[in-house]
Motif scaffolding. Structure first.
Motif, PDB file in Angstrom:
ATOM      1  N   GLN A 100      19.812 -85.480  21.707  1.00  0.00           N
ATOM      2  CA  GLN A 100      20.806 -86.071  21.280  1.00  0.00           C
ATOM      3  C   GLN A 100      21.987 -85.502  21.055  1.00  0.00           C
ATOM      4  OE1 GLN A 100      21.020 -89.533  21.387  1.00  0.00           O
ATOM      5  NE2 GLN A 100      19.127 -89.741  22.498  1.00  0.00           N
ATOM      6  N   PHE A 101      21.616 -84.277  20.374  1.00  0.00           N
ATOM      7  CA  PHE A 101      22.699 -83.449  19.823  1.00  0.00           C
ATOM      8  C   PHE A 101      22.445 -81.988  20.344  1.00  0.00           C
ATOM      9  CE2 PHE A 101      21.439 -86.700  16.654  1.00  0.00           C
ATOM     10  CZ  PHE A 101      22.791 -87.372  16.493  1.00  0.00           C
ATOM     11  N   GLU A 102      23.079 -81.725  21.416  1.00  0.00           N
ATOM     12  CA  GLU A 102      22.709 -80.540  22.319  1.00  0.00           C
ATOM     13  C   GLU A 102      22.960 -79.193  21.466  1.00  0.00           C
ATOM     14  OE1 GLU A 102      24.571 -80.824  25.854  1.00  0.00           O
ATOM     15  OE2 GLU A 102      23.592 -82.491  26.869  1.00  0.00           O
ATOM     16  N   ASN A 103      23.879 -79.125  20.582  1.00  0.00           N
ATOM     17  CA  ASN A 103      24.479 -78.028  19.934  1.00  0.00           C
ATOM     18  C   ASN A 103      23.620 -77.713  18.765  1.00  0.00           C
ATOM     19  OD1 ASN A 103      26.048 -77.046  22.304  1.00  0.00           O
ATOM     20  ND2 ASN A 103      27.807 -78.509  21.168  1.00  0.00           N
ATOM     21  N   ALA A 104      22.757 -78.919  18.188  1.00  0.00           N
ATOM     22  CA  ALA A 104      21.965 -78.756  17.048  1.00  0.00           C
ATOM     23  C   ALA A 104      20.923 -77.496  16.847  1.00  0.00           C
ATOM     24  CB  ALA A 104      21.505 -80.029  16.672  1.00  0.00           C
ATOM     25  N   THR A 105      20.816 -77.050  15.803  1.00  0.00           N
ATOM     26  CA  THR A 105      19.827 -75.922  15.497  1.00  0.00           C
ATOM     27  C   THR A 105      18.950 -76.836  14.751  1.00  0.00           C
ATOM     28  OG1 THR A 105      21.417 -74.075  15.695  1.00  0.00           O
ATOM     29  CG2 THR A 105      19.188 -73.881  14.446  1.00  0.00           C
ATOM     30  N   ILE A 106      17.699 -76.692  14.986  1.00  0.00           N
ATOM     31  CA  ILE A 106      16.738 -77.512  14.287  1.00  0.00           C
ATOM     32  C   ILE A 106      15.833 -76.677  13.479  1.00  0.00           C
ATOM     33  CG2 ILE A 106      14.935 -79.383  14.504  1.00  0.00           C
ATOM     34  CD1 ILE A 106      17.566 -80.204  15.692  1.00  0.00           C
ATOM     35  N   LEU A 107      15.696 -76.892  11.980  1.00  0.00           N
ATOM     36  CA  LEU A 107      15.009 -75.908  11.028  1.00  0.00           C
ATOM     37  C   LEU A 107      13.765 -76.919  10.502  1.00  0.00           C
ATOM     38  CD1 LEU A 107      17.757 -74.374   8.981  1.00  0.00           C
ATOM     39  CD2 LEU A 107      16.828 -73.551  11.208  1.00  0.00           C
ATOM     40  N   GLU A 108      12.271 -76.673  11.139  1.00  0.00           N
ATOM     41  CA  GLU A 108      11.493 -77.412  10.728  1.00  0.00           C
ATOM     42  C   GLU A 108      10.666 -76.524   9.646  1.00  0.00           C
ATOM     43  OE1 GLU A 108       8.665 -78.091  14.051  1.00  0.00           O
ATOM     44  OE2 GLU A 108      10.329 -78.431  15.647  1.00  0.00           O
ATOM     45  N   SER A 109      10.136 -77.746   8.641  1.00  0.00           N
ATOM     46  CA  SER A 109       9.333 -77.185   7.467  1.00  0.00           C
ATOM     47  C   SER A 109       8.629 -78.261   6.946  1.00  0.00           C
ATOM     48  CB  SER A 109      10.319 -76.818   6.542  1.00  0.00           C
ATOM     49  OG  SER A 109      11.109 -75.804   6.600  1.00  0.00           O
ATOM     50  N   ARG A 110       7.302 -77.913   6.365  1.00  0.00           N
ATOM     51  CA  ARG A 110       6.392 -78.831   6.116  1.00  0.00           C
ATOM     52  C   ARG A 110       6.585 -79.615   4.845  1.00  0.00           C
ATOM     53  NH1 ARG A 110       2.609 -78.056   2.485  1.00  0.00           N
ATOM     54  NH2 ARG A 110       1.040 -79.355   3.855  1.00  0.00           N
ATOM     55  N   CYS A 111       7.459 -78.898   3.822  1.00  0.00           N
ATOM     56  CA  CYS A 111       7.772 -79.677   2.852  1.00  0.00           C
ATOM     57  C   CYS A 111       9.219 -78.709   2.331  1.00  0.00           C
ATOM     58  CB  CYS A 111       6.687 -79.168   1.670  1.00  0.00           C
ATOM     59  SG  CYS A 111       6.407 -77.522   1.014  1.00  0.00           S
ATOM     60  N   PHE A 112       9.925 -79.499   1.259  1.00  0.00           N
ATOM     61  CA  PHE A 112      11.212 -79.010   1.022  1.00  0.00           C
ATOM     62  C   PHE A 112      10.966 -77.549   0.496  1.00  0.00           C
ATOM     63  CE2 PHE A 112      14.951 -78.643  -2.019  1.00  0.00           C
ATOM     64  CZ  PHE A 112      15.913 -78.791  -1.179  1.00  0.00           C
ATOM     65  N   GLU A 113      10.068 -77.367  -0.640  1.00  0.00           N
ATOM     66  CA  GLU A 113       9.943 -75.947  -1.084  1.00  0.00           C
ATOM     67  C   GLU A 113       9.681 -74.693   0.148  1.00  0.00           C
ATOM     68  OE1 GLU A 113       6.946 -73.575  -4.076  1.00  0.00           O
ATOM     69  OE2 GLU A 113       6.638 -75.438  -3.406  1.00  0.00           O
ATOM     70  N   SER A 114       8.760 -75.184   1.313  1.00  0.00           N
ATOM     71  CA  SER A 114       8.778 -74.325   2.153  1.00  0.00           C
ATOM     72  C   SER A 114       9.920 -74.052   3.144  1.00  0.00           C
ATOM     73  CB  SER A 114       7.824 -75.052   3.283  1.00  0.00           C
ATOM     74  OG  SER A 114       7.718 -74.261   4.512  1.00  0.00           O
ATOM     75  N   PHE A 115      10.825 -75.165   3.051  1.00  0.00           N
ATOM     76  CA  PHE A 115      12.233 -75.088   3.651  1.00  0.00           C
ATOM     77  C   PHE A 115      13.048 -74.061   3.024  1.00  0.00           C
ATOM     78  CE2 PHE A 115      16.634 -76.494   3.585  1.00  0.00           C
ATOM     79  CZ  PHE A 115      17.125 -76.227   4.905  1.00  0.00           C
ATOM     80  N   GLN A 116      12.994 -74.320   1.701  1.00  0.00           N
ATOM     81  CA  GLN A 116      13.967 -73.319   0.915  1.00  0.00           C
ATOM     82  C   GLN A 116      13.452 -71.689   1.007  1.00  0.00           C
ATOM     83  OE1 GLN A 116      13.583 -75.341  -3.142  1.00  0.00           O
ATOM     84  NE2 GLN A 116      15.823 -75.314  -2.898  1.00  0.00           N
ATOM     85  N   ASN A 117      12.008 -71.589   1.008  1.00  0.00           N
ATOM     86  CA  ASN A 117      11.513 -70.173   1.181  1.00  0.00           C
ATOM     87  C   ASN A 117      11.990 -69.577   2.393  1.00  0.00           C
ATOM     88  OD1 ASN A 117      10.311 -70.398  -1.568  1.00  0.00           O
ATOM     89  ND2 ASN A 117       8.397 -71.024  -0.709  1.00  0.00           N
ATOM     90  N   LEU A 118      11.687 -70.466   3.567  1.00  0.00           N
ATOM     91  CA  LEU A 118      12.102 -69.980   5.024  1.00  0.00           C
ATOM     92  C   LEU A 118      13.551 -69.787   5.311  1.00  0.00           C
ATOM     93  CD1 LEU A 118       9.419 -72.095   6.945  1.00  0.00           C
ATOM     94  CD2 LEU A 118       9.152 -69.457   6.447  1.00  0.00           C
ATOM     95  N   ASN A 119      14.320 -70.529   4.542  1.00  0.00           N
ATOM     96  CA  ASN A 119      15.745 -70.634   4.850  1.00  0.00           C
ATOM     97  C   ASN A 119      16.647 -70.461   3.559  1.00  0.00           C
ATOM     98  OD1 ASN A 119      15.489 -71.301   7.605  1.00  0.00           O
ATOM     99  ND2 ASN A 119      14.422 -73.055   6.421  1.00  0.00           N
ATOM    100  N   PRO A 120      16.450 -69.528   2.717  1.00  0.00           N
ATOM    101  CA  PRO A 120      16.992 -69.469   1.330  1.00  0.00           C
ATOM    102  C   PRO A 120      18.579 -69.544   1.315  1.00  0.00           C
ATOM    103  CG  PRO A 120      16.324 -67.274   2.167  1.00  0.00           C
ATOM    104  CD  PRO A 120      15.845 -68.057   3.133  1.00  0.00           C
ATOM    105  N   HIS A 121      19.126 -69.289   2.330  1.00  0.00           N
ATOM    106  CA  HIS A 121      20.609 -69.325   2.087  1.00  0.00           C
ATOM    107  C   HIS A 121      21.410 -70.471   3.199  1.00  0.00           C
ATOM    108  CE1 HIS A 121      20.272 -65.632  -0.016  1.00  0.00           C
ATOM    109  NE2 HIS A 121      19.906 -65.085   0.922  1.00  0.00           N
ATOM    110  N   SER A 122      20.597 -71.231   3.824  1.00  0.00           N
ATOM    111  CA  SER A 122      20.822 -72.250   4.546  1.00  0.00           C
ATOM    112  C   SER A 122      21.467 -73.490   4.008  1.00  0.00           C
ATOM    113  CB  SER A 122      19.626 -72.629   5.542  1.00  0.00           C
ATOM    114  OG  SER A 122      20.035 -73.685   6.382  1.00  0.00           O
TER     115      SER A 122
END
Length: 206
Positions: free
Chosen positions: A23-45
């Motif tokens: 649907q959004f060809e130029n999109a970058t998808i960041l996958e995580s199992r929970c919000f805490e995990s998302f923050q740890n994997l992508n601290p500056h995103s």
């Protein structure tokens, strides 16, 4: 566009990611199992959009996550993707600042519409889902309470007011004129013989 897809189930995350890329060809998808995990994997995103999936049997969701995102990433849209339609969960999330609330069995077109609306900084709940949620709300009404004197529409507005929503927010959510919601609010206060939203909150949550 950067989209964070947060869901406990990897298969659902992957499927949602594939759909979003189409649907959004130029999109970058960041996958995580929970919000805490998302923050740890992508601290500056600071993603443009966060889609957080909830399980249908979950009984608790920390709405402070939404508040935190809105405070630290004010330009980030936030969508809750629930396993089932739940009135209290929907209202709590929207009041906390979520831009959209959907259930996972809705048509994919609704998800696209929700995303497009959310990234504009607006709120979205499908009309069909609003009807489901408001019917749930009405069914919870105990006919022996003072709220029994309210019409179905008035009761729905009373619940929203008691959750801290403003008249203009309710009007937008229900697709009514502000004057219509104001009239319902006046009728609610008259029927319950109250003069302040705090009194209404005490009755609703009694």
């Amino acid at each position: 566009m950067i989209i964070a897809s947060i869901d406990k189930h990897p298969v659902l995350r992957k499927g949602l990611g594939i759909f979003l890329k189409k649907q959004f060809e130029n999109a970058t998808i960041l996958e995580s199992r929970c919000f805490e995990s998302f923050q740890n994997l992508n601290p500056h995103s600071k993603p443009d959009l966060i889609i957080m999936g909830l399980e249908e049997n979950s009984v608790f969701f920390d709405i402070n996550i939404i508040k935190y995102v809105k405070e630290t990433m004010p330009k980030t849209a936030f969508i809750i993707y629930d396993g089932e339609a739940r009135y209290d969960m929907a209202v709590s999330c929207l009041v906390a600042g979520a831009n959209g609330y959907l259930v996972k069995n809705e048509e994919l077109e609704q998800l696209v519409k929700c995303i497009e609306t959310a990234i504009k900084g607006q709120r979205y709940v499908s009309g069909e889902l609003i009807d489901i949620l408001l019917n749930q709300c009405y069914e919870e009404l105990n006919q022996n309470t003072p709220l029994a004197s309210l019409s179905r529409g008035e009761y729905q507005v009373a619940k929203f007011l008691s959750q801290g929503m403003e008249v203009d927010q309710i009007a937008k959510l229900r697709n009514y004129k502000i004057s219509t919601i104001n009239k319902q609010k006046l009728n609610i206060f008259r029927k319950l013989n109250i003069s302040h939203t705090l009194e209404l909150r005490n009755i609703v949550f009694a």
